[in-house]
Structure formats: C-alpha cells, structure tokens
Design a protein around this motif. Structure first.
Motif, PDB file in Angstrom:
ATOM      1  N   ARG A  70       0.819  -1.217   0.000  1.00 48.87           N
ATOM      2  CA  ARG A  70       0.000   0.000   0.000  1.00 48.87           C
ATOM      3  C   ARG A  70       0.855   1.271   0.000  1.00 48.87           C
ATOM      4  O   ARG A  70       0.566   2.228   0.700  1.00 48.87           O
ATOM      5  N   GLY A  71       1.924   1.251  -0.783  1.00 45.51           N
ATOM      6  CA  GLY A  71       2.731   2.458  -0.951  1.00 45.51           C
ATOM      7  C   GLY A  71       3.797   2.690   0.094  1.00 45.51           C
ATOM      8  O   GLY A  71       4.486   3.706   0.048  1.00 45.51           O
ATOM      9  N   VAL A  72       3.951   1.781   1.049  1.00 47.44           N
ATOM     10  CA  VAL A  72       4.995   1.923   2.065  1.00 47.44           C
ATOM     11  C   VAL A  72       6.246   1.199   1.560  1.00 47.44           C
ATOM     12  O   VAL A  72       6.234  -0.017   1.385  1.00 47.44           O
ATOM     13  N   ASP A  76      11.361   5.035   1.985  1.00 44.44           N
ATOM     14  CA  ASP A  76      10.545   6.108   2.566  1.00 44.44           C
ATOM     15  C   ASP A  76      10.672   6.170   4.085  1.00 44.44           C
ATOM     16  O   ASP A  76      10.088   7.034   4.720  1.00 44.44           O
ATOM     17  N   GLY A  94       4.845   7.174   0.829  1.00 44.12           N
ATOM     18  CA  GLY A  94       3.773   6.329   1.332  1.00 44.12           C
ATOM     19  C   GLY A  94       3.863   6.043   2.819  1.00 44.12           C
ATOM     20  O   GLY A  94       2.838   5.853   3.477  1.00 44.12           O
ATOM     21  N   ARG A  98       0.767   6.918   5.193  1.00 41.24           N
ATOM     22  CA  ARG A  98       0.114   5.901   6.021  1.00 41.24           C
ATOM     23  C   ARG A  98       0.061   6.348   7.475  1.00 41.24           C
ATOM     24  O   ARG A  98      -0.962   6.208   8.144  1.00 41.24           O
TER      25      ARG A  98
END
Length: 137
Positions: A70-72, A76, A94, A98
């Motif tokens: 989910r974009g993590v 990052d 992300g 989150r």
C-alpha cells in the motif's frame, strides 16, 4: 495513546551477505543517503549499522499495519538522530501518508524508536504515539 507497535529482529550476517552479493545496488534500493553515510563512517561495523536500520524499517511497517504494501517502501523510512542523539524516523512518501492516515484528527503522531545489536542479531522496536495537538508545545 499508542496507535502502533512493531518490532523486528534482523540477522547481521544476512545483511552482510546482501552487501557482498549486491553491493551498492542493495544499499541504494533499501537505505537512504543519510543511512548509507552513517554506515560508511563505520567500516568495521557497517553490516550491523545497516541491519539495525533494516530492522527499524520492518518494525515501522508492522507498527503501521501494512508491511511493505500500500505504498509503504523501505526508502521512505529513514533512521535519523534527534538533536539529543536518540534515533528516530524521518518519513516520506507512502510511509508518511500511512502514518498521517492512521493518526486521529486533532492529534500528532510521535514515533519512538530503539535499536540494539549483539552479533549476529540486530533489533528494533517502534512505538507510535498519538498526542493531542493541544498537549504538544
């Protein structure tokens, strides 16, 4: 209130094997420039330094409940030091999105991180605390 908790145990020899096999490609894919610079200043304990940071990334991904989905992404999530010297996380992309999404309205998220290593293991714990904005000064 605590809104997230994560831990991870990482084998330092596994990180060393990845460094030996993939070198800079592995480092650039997983670690921020700040993390790489810190590890490069510690040539005799480079793998241990990176293993603790790898464990911190895993622990954070568990604390926010996504893993690396989910974009993590690992890049990052960066381990940095607060002015006091205590480790903490610098978040982008992300990972930051989150954390922001799971922080209740009217609150600010505080990320607490602890790192340790004892060859061949590196360990990290992450606690995410939501504090009311009116209590933060």
């Amino acid at each position: 209130m605590i809104i997230g908790l994560g831990s991870d145990l990482c084998n330092i020899e596994r990180i060393q094997a990845s460094l030996d096999r993939f070198g800079a490609r592995f480092e650039n894919r997983v670690f921020t420039a700040v993390e790489q610079a810190k590890a490069n200043r510690r040539p005799f304990t480079k793998a241990g330094t990176l293993a603790k940071r790898f464990a911190a990334k895993e622990a954070f991904s568990k604390a926010v409940g996504t893993g690396f989905k989910r974009g993590v992404f690992m890049k990052d999530i960066g381990v940095v030091n607060a002015p006091s010297g205590a480790p903490t996380l610098a978040l982008a992309g992300g990972a930051k999105a989150r954390l922001d999404a799971m922080t209740p309205d009217g609150h600010v998220a505080l990320v607490h991180l602890t790192l340790t290593d004892d060859h061949p293991w590196a360990q990290a714990f992450v606690i995410i605390e939501a504090m009311p904005k009116n209590e933060i000064e």
